[in-house]
Scaffold this motif. Structure first.
Motif, PDB file in Angstrom:
ATOM      1  N   GLU A  88      16.208  14.964 -40.513  1.00 35.73           N
ATOM      2  CA  GLU A  88      15.477  16.161 -40.086  1.00 35.73           C
ATOM      3  C   GLU A  88      13.999  16.117 -40.478  1.00 35.73           C
ATOM      4  O   GLU A  88      13.161  16.721 -39.805  1.00 35.73           O
ATOM      5  CB  GLU A  88      16.136  17.425 -40.633  1.00 35.73           C
ATOM      6  N   TRP A  89      13.666  15.424 -41.596  1.00 40.41           N
ATOM      7  CA  TRP A  89      12.255  15.302 -41.958  1.00 40.41           C
ATOM      8  C   TRP A  89      11.483  14.592 -40.838  1.00 40.41           C
ATOM      9  O   TRP A  89      10.338  14.939 -40.531  1.00 40.41           O
ATOM     10  CB  TRP A  89      12.111  14.485 -43.245  1.00 40.41           C
ATOM     11  N   ILE A  90      12.118  13.596 -40.253  1.00 37.44           N
ATOM     12  CA  ILE A  90      11.477  12.819 -39.188  1.00 37.44           C
ATOM     13  C   ILE A  90      11.502  13.597 -37.885  1.00 37.44           C
ATOM     14  O   ILE A  90      10.524  13.611 -37.136  1.00 37.44           O
ATOM     15  CB  ILE A  90      12.183  11.461 -39.047  1.00 37.44           C
ATOM     16  N   ALA A  91      12.618  14.280 -37.617  1.00 37.55           N
ATOM     17  CA  ALA A  91      12.736  15.068 -36.389  1.00 37.55           C
ATOM     18  C   ALA A  91      11.680  16.161 -36.323  1.00 37.55           C
ATOM     19  O   ALA A  91      11.171  16.482 -35.243  1.00 37.55           O
ATOM     20  CB  ALA A  91      14.131  15.669 -36.285  1.00 37.55           C
ATOM     21  N   ALA A  92      11.327  16.733 -37.473  1.00 33.36           N
ATOM     22  CA  ALA A  92      10.286  17.769 -37.485  1.00 33.36           C
ATOM     23  C   ALA A  92       8.952  17.200 -37.022  1.00 33.36           C
ATOM     24  O   ALA A  92       8.229  17.810 -36.220  1.00 33.36           O
ATOM     25  CB  ALA A  92      10.147  18.360 -38.891  1.00 33.36           C
ATOM     26  N   PHE A  93       8.612  16.009 -37.509  1.00 31.46           N
ATOM     27  CA  PHE A  93       7.359  15.372 -37.117  1.00 31.46           C
ATOM     28  C   PHE A  93       7.384  14.968 -35.650  1.00 31.46           C
ATOM     29  O   PHE A  93       6.408  15.161 -34.914  1.00 31.46           O
ATOM     30  CB  PHE A  93       7.100  14.154 -38.002  1.00 31.46           C
ATOM     31  N   VAL A  94       8.505  14.421 -35.194  1.00 33.70           N
ATOM     32  CA  VAL A  94       8.637  14.016 -33.798  1.00 33.70           C
ATOM     33  C   VAL A  94       8.526  15.230 -32.873  1.00 33.70           C
ATOM     34  O   VAL A  94       7.895  15.161 -31.815  1.00 33.70           O
ATOM     35  CB  VAL A  94       9.972  13.269 -33.580  1.00 33.70           C
ATOM     36  N   THR A  95       9.115  16.344 -33.278  1.00 33.28           N
ATOM     37  CA  THR A  95       9.026  17.560 -32.466  1.00 33.28           C
ATOM     38  C   THR A  95       7.580  18.035 -32.369  1.00 33.28           C
ATOM     39  O   THR A  95       7.122  18.466 -31.305  1.00 33.28           O
ATOM     40  CB  THR A  95       9.934  18.662 -33.049  1.00 33.28           C
ATOM     41  N   TRP A  96       6.841  17.932 -33.465  1.00 32.87           N
ATOM     42  CA  TRP A  96       5.414  18.290 -33.408  1.00 32.87           C
ATOM     43  C   TRP A  96       4.663  17.341 -32.475  1.00 32.87           C
ATOM     44  O   TRP A  96       3.854  17.783 -31.653  1.00 32.87           O
ATOM     45  CB  TRP A  96       4.788  18.263 -34.803  1.00 32.87           C
ATOM     46  N   LEU A  97       4.952  16.035 -32.582  1.00 32.22           N
ATOM     47  CA  LEU A  97       4.298  15.074 -31.683  1.00 32.22           C
ATOM     48  C   LEU A  97       4.623  15.364 -30.220  1.00 32.22           C
ATOM     49  O   LEU A  97       3.815  15.090 -29.331  1.00 32.22           O
ATOM     50  CB  LEU A  97       4.746  13.648 -32.014  1.00 32.22           C
TER      51      LEU A  97
ATOM     52  N   GLY B 203      -4.380  15.566 -28.641  1.00 31.93           N
ATOM     53  CA  GLY B 203      -5.485  14.648 -28.891  1.00 31.93           C
ATOM     54  C   GLY B 203      -5.112  13.381 -29.638  1.00 31.93           C
ATOM     55  O   GLY B 203      -5.996  12.572 -29.945  1.00 31.93           O
ATOM     56  N   ILE B 204      -3.831  13.175 -29.924  1.00 26.11           N
ATOM     57  CA  ILE B 204      -3.417  12.025 -30.730  1.00 26.11           C
ATOM     58  C   ILE B 204      -2.639  11.036 -29.868  1.00 26.11           C
ATOM     59  O   ILE B 204      -1.606  11.379 -29.297  1.00 26.11           O
ATOM     60  CB  ILE B 204      -2.547  12.487 -31.916  1.00 26.11           C
ATOM     61  N   SER B 205      -3.133   9.805 -29.798  1.00 22.71           N
ATOM     62  CA  SER B 205      -2.458   8.792 -28.989  1.00 22.71           C
ATOM     63  C   SER B 205      -2.800   7.406 -29.516  1.00 22.71           C
ATOM     64  O   SER B 205      -3.856   7.187 -30.122  1.00 22.71           O
ATOM     65  CB  SER B 205      -2.881   8.918 -27.516  1.00 22.71           C
TER      66      SER B 205
END
Length: 299
Positions: A224-233, A240-242
């Motif tokens: 879930e720590w990673i899923a939170a970041f992926v959901t934000w991405l 603006g991030i790529s």
């Protein structure tokens, strides 16, 4: 606040582990989800639709929208059908998360041709093929004058970035994913598409048994720590991030910096003169980062 409200996401390998966590987190934040998984073992054998069906059931229980897709993402037409299924079902596609992968570990001298081909097929081709077909869809939308604010999020590995022994096939494939992500970001930005990659550290069936973790370490390896970041991405906030590769786990999120130009010495056509010059640039260059580098926040 639901940060992906109304967006449509495809997640490959979404029946278990990280993919499952991504699917559930995105659904909680308002995304409509295509749960893609053919249900193989961690080494890529067998077929089982149950994991994907269970994830879809959980999403629907929470009031979300989701469908099962059993396309083989490493098959060209399978990947094409995956994109078509999302658009036909939900009317559009905004997010593609390439998470499907398999492992067949072994030292280089023991790795068979079949082990090499299978791992490269699923991890690398299984990332490229969905991107190819999704990119063509977004290109058509852009050319038709329709607004596109799309995301591709790929899954690389610390094994690839920091050269883990015993994973030549997996590391090579995942290193390809990292570079593919950067190139695709440069190519697809004109159509309103961002492309990034994550190198996750999580406890899943792919990592079980590798090490005995403390309860604190296990908690920090919760997907879930990673899923939170992926959901934000995946959200509009990341517009603006790529072209970036991120390391992600419960101890933090970090930008993995790519190859950099190092010390240089003049070129020569006489190799007998290079002893001192090459020794000098090696002396002043940084060592390769190791997979167990101690700059991470883990105690």
């Amino acid at each position: 606040m639901k940060i992906c409200e109304g967006r449509v996401a495809i997640i490959t390998g979404a029946g278990r582990g990280l993919g499952r966590a991504h699917a559930l987190m995105l659904a909680r934040h308002g995304a409509k989800v295509v749960v893609n998984d053919i249900g193989t073992s961690a080494s890529g054998e067998g077929v089982d639709q149950t994991p994907a069906q269970e994830v879809v059931a959980l999403i629907r229980e929470m009031g979300g929208e989701a469908i099962v897709d059993n396309s083989d993402v490493a098959d060209w037409n399978g990947a094409k059908n995956l994109i078509k299924n999302a658009v036909d079902t939900f009317g559009k596609l905004d997010i593609l998360i390439n998470n499907a992968g398999i492992l067949r570990d072994g030292m280089l001298i023991n790795t068979t041709e079949q082990d090499w081909d299978a791992v490269v097929r699923v991890n690398l081709k299984g990332t490229f093929a969905p991107i190819h077909h999704a990119a063509n869809y977004w290109r058509e939308q852009s050319k038709a004058g329709k607004p596109v604010d799309a995301r591709v999020i790929n899954t690389t590995s610390h094994s690839a970035l920091y050269a883990n022994i015993g994973q030549t096939n997996y590391a090579a494939a995942k290193a390809g994913v990292a570079t593919l992500s950067i190139v695709a970001a440069r190519e697809l930005g004109r159509y309103g598409v961002t492309v990034n990659a994550i190198a996750p550290r999580a406890e899943t069936r792919m990592t079980q048994g590798l090490k005995e973790w403390t309860p604190e370490q296990l908690e920090r390896r919760d997907p879930e720590w990673i899923a939170a970041f992926v959901t934000w991405l995946a959200s509009p906030a990341s517009r603006g991030i790529s072209g970036r590769v991120f390391e992600a786990w419960g101890y933090g999120y970090s930008v993995a910096e790519s190859w950099q130009h190092g010390p240089i010495t003049p070129a020569t056509k006489d190799p007998s003169t290079l002893d001192k010059e090459i020794a000098n640039i090696i002396k002043f260059s940084r060592k390769n980062a190791g997979i167990d580098r101690d700059t991470w926040l883990e105690p």
